[in-house]
Structure formats: structure tokens, C-alpha cells
Design a protein around this motif. Structure first.
Motif, PDB file in Angstrom:
ATOM      1  N   ALA A  32       0.839  -1.195   0.065  1.00  0.00           N
ATOM      2  CA  ALA A  32       0.029  -0.155   0.040  1.00  0.00           C
ATOM      3  C   ALA A  32       0.708   1.306   0.035  1.00  0.00           C
ATOM      4  N   ASP A  33       2.010   1.285   0.610  1.00  0.00           N
ATOM      5  CA  ASP A  33       2.807   2.413   0.614  1.00  0.00           C
ATOM      6  C   ASP A  33       3.327   2.910  -0.689  1.00  0.00           C
ATOM      7  N   PRO A  34       3.135   4.152  -1.013  1.00  0.00           N
ATOM      8  CA  PRO A  34       3.315   4.535  -2.438  1.00  0.00           C
ATOM      9  C   PRO A  34       5.019   4.119  -3.009  1.00  0.00           C
ATOM     10  N   GLU A  35       5.854   4.583  -1.940  1.00  0.00           N
ATOM     11  CA  GLU A  35       7.257   4.382  -2.433  1.00  0.00           C
ATOM     12  C   GLU A  35       7.550   2.616  -2.491  1.00  0.00           C
ATOM     13  N   ALA A  36       6.665   1.962  -1.492  1.00  0.00           N
ATOM     14  CA  ALA A  36       6.950   0.511  -1.733  1.00  0.00           C
ATOM     15  C   ALA A  36       6.600   0.020  -2.991  1.00  0.00           C
ATOM     16  N   VAL A  37       5.154   0.281  -3.225  1.00  0.00           N
ATOM     17  CA  VAL A  37       4.649   0.257  -4.610  1.00  0.00           C
ATOM     18  C   VAL A  37       5.465   0.347  -5.818  1.00  0.00           C
ATOM     19  N   ARG A  38       6.343   1.693  -5.653  1.00  0.00           N
ATOM     20  CA  ARG A  38       7.128   2.139  -6.803  1.00  0.00           C
ATOM     21  C   ARG A  38       8.246   1.021  -6.852  1.00  0.00           C
ATOM     22  N   ARG A  39       8.818   0.786  -5.687  1.00  0.00           N
ATOM     23  CA  ARG A  39      10.141  -0.319  -5.738  1.00  0.00           C
ATOM     24  C   ARG A  39       9.620  -1.578  -6.172  1.00  0.00           C
ATOM     25  N   HIS A  40       8.530  -2.063  -5.909  1.00  0.00           N
ATOM     26  CA  HIS A  40       8.176  -3.387  -6.212  1.00  0.00           C
ATOM     27  C   HIS A  40       7.768  -3.464  -7.649  1.00  0.00           C
ATOM     28  N   LEU A  41       7.113  -2.484  -8.318  1.00  0.00           N
ATOM     29  CA  LEU A  41       6.741  -2.543  -9.789  1.00  0.00           C
ATOM     30  C   LEU A  41       8.133  -2.502 -10.388  1.00  0.00           C
ATOM     31  N   LEU A  42       9.140  -1.673  -9.988  1.00  0.00           N
ATOM     32  CA  LEU A  42      10.425  -1.666 -10.577  1.00  0.00           C
ATOM     33  C   LEU A  42      11.124  -3.107 -10.593  1.00  0.00           C
ATOM     34  N   THR A  43      11.023  -3.689  -9.553  1.00  0.00           N
ATOM     35  CA  THR A  43      11.583  -4.976  -9.344  1.00  0.00           C
ATOM     36  C   THR A  43      10.984  -5.916 -10.167  1.00  0.00           C
ATOM     37  N   CYS A  44       9.814  -5.969 -10.199  1.00  0.00           N
ATOM     38  CA  CYS A  44       8.659  -6.769 -11.176  1.00  0.00           C
ATOM     39  C   CYS A  44       9.358  -6.530 -12.667  1.00  0.00           C
ATOM     40  N   ALA A  45       9.519  -5.540 -13.162  1.00  0.00           N
ATOM     41  CA  ALA A  45       9.740  -5.050 -14.216  1.00  0.00           C
ATOM     42  C   ALA A  45      11.165  -5.403 -14.844  1.00  0.00           C
ATOM     43  N   SER A  46      12.027  -5.558 -13.687  1.00  0.00           N
ATOM     44  CA  SER A  46      13.436  -5.683 -14.011  1.00  0.00           C
ATOM     45  C   SER A  46      13.503  -7.294 -13.866  1.00  0.00           C
ATOM     46  N   TYR A  47      12.779  -8.063 -13.322  1.00  0.00           N
ATOM     47  CA  TYR A  47      12.598  -9.584 -13.301  1.00  0.00           C
ATOM     48  C   TYR A  47      12.241 -10.207 -14.424  1.00  0.00           C
ATOM     49  N   ALA A  48      10.901  -9.486 -14.843  1.00  0.00           N
ATOM     50  CA  ALA A  48      10.580 -10.107 -16.099  1.00  0.00           C
ATOM     51  C   ALA A  48      11.399  -9.803 -17.660  1.00  0.00           C
ATOM     52  N   LYS A  49      11.979  -8.632 -17.387  1.00  0.00           N
ATOM     53  CA  LYS A  49      12.920  -8.456 -18.500  1.00  0.00           C
ATOM     54  C   LYS A  49      14.153  -9.160 -18.403  1.00  0.00           C
ATOM     55  N   LYS A  50      14.895  -9.507 -17.505  1.00  0.00           N
ATOM     56  CA  LYS A  50      16.152 -10.172 -17.049  1.00  0.00           C
ATOM     57  C   LYS A  50      15.933 -11.893 -17.459  1.00  0.00           C
ATOM     58  N   TYR A  51      14.659 -12.179 -17.257  1.00  0.00           N
ATOM     59  CA  TYR A  51      14.495 -13.536 -17.400  1.00  0.00           C
ATOM     60  C   TYR A  51      13.541 -13.824 -18.604  1.00  0.00           C
ATOM     61  N   THR A  52      13.133 -12.829 -19.115  1.00  0.00           N
ATOM     62  CA  THR A  52      12.108 -12.768 -20.454  1.00  0.00           C
ATOM     63  C   THR A  52      10.938 -13.608 -20.103  1.00  0.00           C
ATOM     64  N   VAL A  53      10.305 -13.565 -19.083  1.00  0.00           N
ATOM     65  CA  VAL A  53       8.877 -14.222 -18.796  1.00  0.00           C
ATOM     66  C   VAL A  53       7.917 -13.164 -18.537  1.00  0.00           C
ATOM     67  N   CYS A  54       6.641 -13.548 -18.636  1.00  0.00           N
ATOM     68  CA  CYS A  54       5.786 -12.761 -17.831  1.00  0.00           C
ATOM     69  C   CYS A  54       5.654 -13.064 -16.528  1.00  0.00           C
ATOM     70  N   LEU A  55       5.393 -11.736 -15.811  1.00  0.00           N
ATOM     71  CA  LEU A  55       5.269 -12.032 -14.373  1.00  0.00           C
ATOM     72  C   LEU A  55       4.121 -11.197 -13.804  1.00  0.00           C
ATOM     73  N   LEU A  56       3.386 -11.821 -12.743  1.00  0.00           N
ATOM     74  CA  LEU A  56       2.254 -11.293 -12.283  1.00  0.00           C
ATOM     75  C   LEU A  56       2.487 -10.431 -11.006  1.00  0.00           C
ATOM     76  N   SER A  57       2.278  -9.091 -11.032  1.00  0.00           N
ATOM     77  CA  SER A  57       2.681  -8.291 -10.022  1.00  0.00           C
ATOM     78  C   SER A  57       2.603  -8.740  -8.492  1.00  0.00           C
ATOM     79  N   GLY A  58       1.288  -9.420  -8.038  1.00  0.00           N
ATOM     80  CA  GLY A  58       0.835  -9.356  -6.817  1.00  0.00           C
ATOM     81  C   GLY A  58      -0.110  -7.968  -6.561  1.00  0.00           C
ATOM     82  N   LEU A  59      -0.825  -7.924  -5.561  1.00  0.00           N
ATOM     83  CA  LEU A  59      -1.796  -6.967  -5.435  1.00  0.00           C
ATOM     84  C   LEU A  59      -1.199  -5.545  -4.529  1.00  0.00           C
ATOM     85  N   PHE A  60      -1.501  -4.472  -5.288  1.00  0.00           N
ATOM     86  CA  PHE A  60      -0.795  -3.436  -4.798  1.00  0.00           C
ATOM     87  C   PHE A  60      -2.002  -2.050  -4.762  1.00  0.00           C
TER      88      PHE A  60
END
Length: 234
Positions: A32-60
Motif C-alpha cells: 500500500a505504501d506508495p514508495e514500496a509500490v514503486r520499488r516493487h513494480l520496478l523490481t517486477c519489471a526488472s525480473y520479467a526483462k532479465k528472465y524474459t518471462v511474463c510476471l504477475l505483480s501481486g496486489l498493490f
């Protein structure tokens, strides 16, 4: 279409080389915290690109809305879905969405089912009629056992009546439901509720075969729809 390998992993662990979709292990609590959401989504984006997979974010929470987001293999968000039903714990804090968004992905059309939306058959029926072959559901909280069983029964009913794959992910575990002819036991469960399941495979060619045999639109009672079209159009 090649079968889709799905894995449930922490973001600290690389997927297998043949994985096409990753769900985040333990991602059933709300960010829920805006900064935590920002960091989480950036991490998700980086993971998906690094491993060339689709990734479901989880709830935010984003802009007063409860959301799920699916990232593509390029690390970019394919789209996000806003919860259409306002969860009880967030009443007064969020605005429900108005659109059932179907995502075009490398493995077909997908609907992201946000928290309480899995309990509303109208939402799931709309997703099926819009062409979704896969529903990805994430529940925010672990609820009483009888309600959990009701949740998984709803996922099973949806898979059978709408001819879909339904992955239901909550703190109580993960289940994967689909039309009964796709399962060895003919019971509609690829995965029963499990807390330690790490990997399973979805076959969309076989799903298409079942859909051709049991077309959804042919099962609709058009007379009822026409009779109630004013109410349904609201």
C-alpha cells in the motif's frame, strides 16, 4: 501454441529456462505504501526483462485503486486491472474499476482477477465472453476455512461453466482449475489447493478443443438476455 509452464517463485530466485509465466511466492498481501509500490513494480519489471518471462505483480494500491499488473517478457507492463468489487477491508479507501480488461499475451488472452472479483460470476462470465482463456486470481487475505473452500469451489465452477483455466492464488495456497476433460482424473483440478506447489503446465491447444466441443455462446439463453436487456445494460 506451445504449452505454458507456470512457476511460483520468490523474486530472489530465477525461473527455469522453459518457464513462460511466473507468479510471486507469498505475494498475497497488499502493498500500500506508495514508495514500496514503486520499488516493487520496478523490481517486477526488472525480473520479467532479465528472465524474459511474463510476471504477475501481486496486489498493490495505486491512485486509490486495488490493482494487479502483468509484466511482459520485455519488462514493460502489458496492462493492469483495477478491482471491480471493493474489498471489505478497504471500503472507503479505494475506488472500484469499471472495465473488465482482457490482456493479449504470448500465451493468449488473460484476465487479471483482483481479490474479491473471483467471487462474482458476472465478472468472470464477462471475461470469458471477451475471449479470456486464462484467469489469474490473487486474494489479499487468508479467510476462514469455510470461506476459503467456497473460494476454490467458485474457481472450479468458473472453469467448468466458462471453459477457462483459473489459477487461484491466496495465502491458503494455490489451485489450478480447468474443464474436467483436461484433467486425468476428469475432476477439473490440475492442482488442488497446495501451499508448496512450484510448477505446473497449461495446454491451451487442448483447451481450444474443449471450447469447440462446448461453445460458451451456444449455452446462453438469449431470450432471457433480451427480456432483461434494460437491466443488464445498466
Amino acid at each position: 501454441m506451445e504449452p505454458l509452464v507456470v512457476e511460483i517463485l520468490p523474486l530472489t530466485r530465477a525461473p527455469s529456462s522453459d518457464a513462460g509465466l511466473v507468479l510471486i511466492e507469498g505475494a498475497t498481501s497488499l502493498i500500500a505504501d506508495p514508495e514500496a509500490v514503486r520499488r516493487h513494480l520496478l523490481t517486477c519489471a526488472s525480473y520479467a526483462k532479465k528472465y524474459t518471462v511474463c510476471l504477475l505483480s501481486g496486489l498493490f494500491l495505486l491512485e486509490d485503486a486495488l490493482c494487479l499488473c502483468l509484466f511482459g517478457p520485455d519488462g514493460l507492463p502489458i496492462d493492469r486491472q483495477v478491482a471491480l468489487c471493493e474489498p471489505m477491508p478497504l471500503q472507503g479507501r479505494t475506488q472500484p474499476g469499471q472495465e473488465t480488461t482482457i490482456l493479449d499475451t504470448p500465451f493468449g488472452r488473460v484476465f487479471l482477477c483482483v481479490d474479491e472479483d473471483i467471487r462474482d460470476q458476472r465478472v468472470l462470465r464477462t471475461a470469458a465472453l471477451k475471449g479470456a482463456g486464462l484467469v489469474l486470481s490473487v486474494r489479499m487475505i487468508d479467510v476462514a476455512e469455510d470461506t476459503v473452500e467456497e473460494l476454490y469451489q467458485t474457481a472450479w465452477n468458473t472453469a467448468q461453466t466458462q471453459n477457462l483455466y483459473v489459477i487461484s492464488h491466496s495465502a491458503a495456497g494455490c489451485s489450478v482449475c480447468c474443464p474436467a476433460p483436461l484433467t486425468r482424473a476428469q475432476d477439473g483440478f490440475l492442482v488442488r489447493r497446495e501451499t508448496n506447489i512450484g510448477r505446473f503446465i497449461l495446454n491451451f491447444d487442448r483447451l481450444d478443443e474443449v471450447r469447440q466441443q462446448l461453445p460458451l455462446l451456444d449455452a446462453l439463453n438469449t431470450e432471457v438476455f433480451l427480456h432483461h436487456q434494460n437491466e443488464l445494460g445498466r
